[in-house]
Scaffold this motif. Sequence first.
Motif, mmCIF file in Angstrom:
data_model
loop_
_atom_site.group_PDB
_atom_site.id
_atom_site.type_symbol
_atom_site.label_atom_id
_atom_site.label_comp_id
_atom_site.label_asym_id
_atom_site.label_seq_id
_atom_site.Cartn_x
_atom_site.Cartn_y
_atom_site.Cartn_z
ATOM 1 N N TYR A 60 9.290 2.454 -1.949
ATOM 2 C CA TYR A 60 10.096 1.789 -2.980
ATOM 3 C C TYR A 60 11.354 2.585 -3.329
ATOM 4 O O TYR A 60 12.463 2.041 -3.429
ATOM 5 C CB TYR A 60 9.250 1.551 -4.235
ATOM 6 C CG TYR A 60 10.006 0.895 -5.362
ATOM 7 C CD1 TYR A 60 10.377 -0.440 -5.280
ATOM 8 C CD2 TYR A 60 10.363 1.607 -6.503
ATOM 9 C CE1 TYR A 60 11.077 -1.051 -6.311
ATOM 10 C CE2 TYR A 60 11.062 0.997 -7.535
ATOM 11 C CZ TYR A 60 11.418 -0.323 -7.438
ATOM 12 O OH TYR A 60 12.120 -0.920 -8.453
ATOM 13 N N ALA A 78 4.021 1.469 -1.015
ATOM 14 C CA ALA A 78 5.184 1.327 -1.905
ATOM 15 C C ALA A 78 5.514 2.638 -2.613
ATOM 16 O O ALA A 78 6.672 2.916 -2.912
ATOM 17 C CB ALA A 78 4.954 0.217 -2.930
ATOM 18 N N GLY A 79 4.488 3.456 -2.863
ATOM 19 C CA GLY A 79 4.719 4.750 -3.502
ATOM 20 C C GLY A 79 5.696 5.601 -2.709
ATOM 21 O O GLY A 79 6.439 6.408 -3.263
ATOM 22 N N LEU A 103 0.824 -1.216 0.000
ATOM 23 C CA LEU A 103 0.000 0.000 0.000
ATOM 24 C C LEU A 103 0.860 1.268 0.000
ATOM 25 O O LEU A 103 0.527 2.260 -0.652
ATOM 26 C CB LEU A 103 -0.909 -0.002 1.236
ATOM 27 C CG LEU A 103 -1.925 1.132 1.326
ATOM 28 C CD1 LEU A 103 -3.046 0.915 0.317
ATOM 29 C CD2 LEU A 103 -2.503 1.232 2.735
#
Lengths: 376, 376
Positions: free
Chosen positions: A161, A157-158, A155
Motif C-alpha cells: 500500500y 497490502a502491509g 494479504l
Amino acid sequence: MAEFVVNPWEVRGNVDYEKLIKQFGTQHIDDKLLQRIKKHTGELHHFLRRKIFFSHRDMNWILDEYEKGNKFFLYTGRAPSGPVHVGHLVPWLFTKWLQDKFDVELWFQFPDEEKTLVHEDLTLEDTAKWTKENAYDVIALGFDPKKTHFLIDTLHAGLMYKEAMKVAKRITFSTAKAVFGFQGETNIGLIFYTAMQSVPAFLPSVLKKKNIPCLIPYAIDQDPHFRVARDVLPKIGYYKPAALHCVFLPGLGGILEQGKMSSSEEQTAIFTTDSPKTVEQKIVKYTFSGGRDTVAEHRKLGGNPDVDVSYQWLRFFEEDDKKLKQVHDDYTSGKLLTGELKQLLIRKLNDFLKDHQKKREKAKDQFEKFLYESKE
Amino acid sequence: MAEFVVNPWEVRGNVDYEKLIKQFGTQHIDDKLLQRIKKHTGELHHFLRRKIFFSHRDMNWILDEYEKGNKFFLYTGRAPSGPVHVGHLVPWLFTKWLQDKFDVELWFQFPDEEKTLVHEDLTLEDTAKWTKENAYDVIALGFDPKKTHFLIDTLHAGLMYKEAMKVAKRITFSTAKAVFGFQGETNIGLIFYTAMQSVPAFLPSVLKKKNIPCLIPYAIDQDPHFRVARDVLPKIGYYKPAALHCVFLPGLGGILEQGKMSSSEEQTAIFTTDSPKTVEQKIVKYTFSGGRDTVAEHRKLGGNPDVDVSYQWLRFFEEDDKKLKQVHDDYTSGKLLTGELKQLLIRKLNDFLKDHQKKREKAKDQFEKFLYESKE
C-alpha cells in the motif's frame, strides 16, 4: 474491418495486433531480437517462433543489462475471479520458460481486489477462494518455489500500500481517464487500482534496496497499466519495466466472434479442470471450423487454417513445428477433415490437461511455499 | 459577508457555522441534547457549555443505544504533516473527556499517506516522523492505552486495505468530485483516500464480528469524508457513524483573517512544543486585539471580546465559567486592557503547556503500547 476493443477489463472483436502496436507505441519482436534472445536461451520457445509473443518494450535494454551481469526479475499475474482456462496459461507457460532459461526470480501478483471493483456481485470472499484455486494452476506449471514469490494484494497490502501511494500521487485523474476510459460512474477503487498493479514492478527493488530491471510478460490487454507505470516509476527512482506482449488465445467460437476466450462463456472455454469428456464435447460441438460445407467440397478445395480454431489452438499447444506444418498442409489441401483436425486438438489438450491436473492436485499443499513473507 | 471555504484540505475566511449546518445537513447540539448528555456525564465539558462543539449527527441514536447497554466506540485522528498546535488539541481533549465519561474504546487514526498526496514535497518518510511526534501529543493528553488503539494507514494497511476496497467500490468518481471538488489534475491516490478514512468507523465491528455504533468527534472541515462514509457503510452492513462537530480555534492573526490556525503560518500558531518565551512573544506580537487605539479610549468605550483572539482563546482554554465571565465583563467595560488580557492568556497557555510538555516527554516510550496489533 470489424471494430475491436482491447483494455484491461474488456477484449472484444477481431483484434488487429498491428494496429495495437501503433496505438500503444510498442515494438515488434523482430528476427534480430529473436536471434539475440536465442544467444542466451539456446533455442526459441514456439511462442516466439510463431509470434504468439509479438511485441515488446525495452527488451534490448533488458538484454544489455543481463549481458553486463545485471539480472532482471520477471513479474506477471492473475486477477482471480473464476476458474483458469487454457488461454490464461499462455503468458505463464512462457514466463516459466523465461525463468528457466535466464535463471531469474518471478514475482506473481494476485490482485484479489481488482475484479471485485469491476463486478457488482463479486466479493473479496469469492476472490479469496479463486486466488487459491488459480494459484494451484500456476504452481502446476512447475515454477521454482525458491525463486517465485506470490503477492496477494489484500494479504500483502502491509507491504504494497505504501509503495502504491508513491505511484498514485503521480497519476492524475485526467491521465487515468485518458488511458482507461474512466467515467463519472467509475468507482474510486478502480480508479486507484492501477497503482497497486504497478507495485510488483519495483517492490523487489524496494526490498533489496537496489534498482533491479523488471521484465513483464503479459497479454496485450494489460498494457495500459504498464504504460502508466513506465511513466511514473522513473519519477520515484526506479527503472521503467520492460514488457513482452502476447496475442490472445481465441475462444472456441472463433476469432471473429470473441477477442479472447472468456471464463464467463463456459461453452467456448476449456478450463484446466475440465474432464477429457468435457474437452471432447466442447471442441466437437463449439469449435469454429475453417472447413467446407461438405466432405466432397473439403477434399476438393481444402480448409482454411487461418480461421479454423482447432488449427489456431494447435499453434499454441503443438510445440513441434514439423507436426504443425503437416497439419497445416493437410488441412489446406483437403486431406485432413475438420473432424480429424478436432480430434488432433482433443488428444493434444487432453494429454496436456491429464498431466496438468495431476500436478495441480500436488500443488494444493505447496501454496504456502510460494507466498511472499515479509522479513520486516 | 466574507466568502469562506471549508473542506478537508482548506479552511479559509470567516466561517459561518450556521451556514455549514445547513449546507452539510447536520443538527445543532441544542439544550435538550446537552441535558441528555449530562444525564450520563454528570457535568458538561466547557466545549459543550460554550458550543465549541456545536453540531452533530445521530447523537441521540448513540445515546439510545448506550442506554440499551450497547456501547459505542470513539474514532478520531490526525493526518501527520507537521507539528501539533493547540488548535489540533481541541477535538482530542474532548474525545478524552468522552472516553472517561462513557468508558469507551477509542480508535485513533494517523493517515500518514493523506498529506503526501496533497503536498508535492511531503514524503512518506516525513510523515513517518510526524506520526510519532504527533502521537506523543495525543498520548500526553492521558488516553487510556488499554482502551485506545492507534491505526497508522501504511503500517496497518494489511488490516485496512481490504476493508477500504469494500467502501471504494461503492463511491463513484462523480460523488467524490461533488463532495470534495476534485479536478482532472487531482491524483488518483487522493481520490481514493476517503475510503481509508472511513475504515476506522467500522473496523472494530469487523474485528469483533458484531456491529458496534461509532461516534466521531472532529472539526467540521472533515465532515465531507464522513458524509460519504455514512452513505456507504450501511450498504456493506455497518451502522452510519455518528458525529460531534467542533468549530476551529482561530489563528492568532484573527478570526476574519484565518479560518483556522495553520501550522504553515508559524507566527500565528502556538505549537505544543513552544517555549514559554516563544508563547509570550507570539501572543504579545501577533494576537489580533479587540481593544481600542488608546488606553484612554479603551477605558472609556471598552474592548470587543467577540473579535479579540486572546478572549476567544480563553473560551477554549479557561475552563472556569466565572473567571471567563469576569474577563469578558472587565474587557467590555474597559477595566481590562488588551495587554493585561494577553497576559492572562499567556499564563493560562504556559501553565497548560508546561504540564503537557512534561507528559509529552514521558509519552515517548509509550508509543508502542498504543499501536493496534492485529491478533490475526
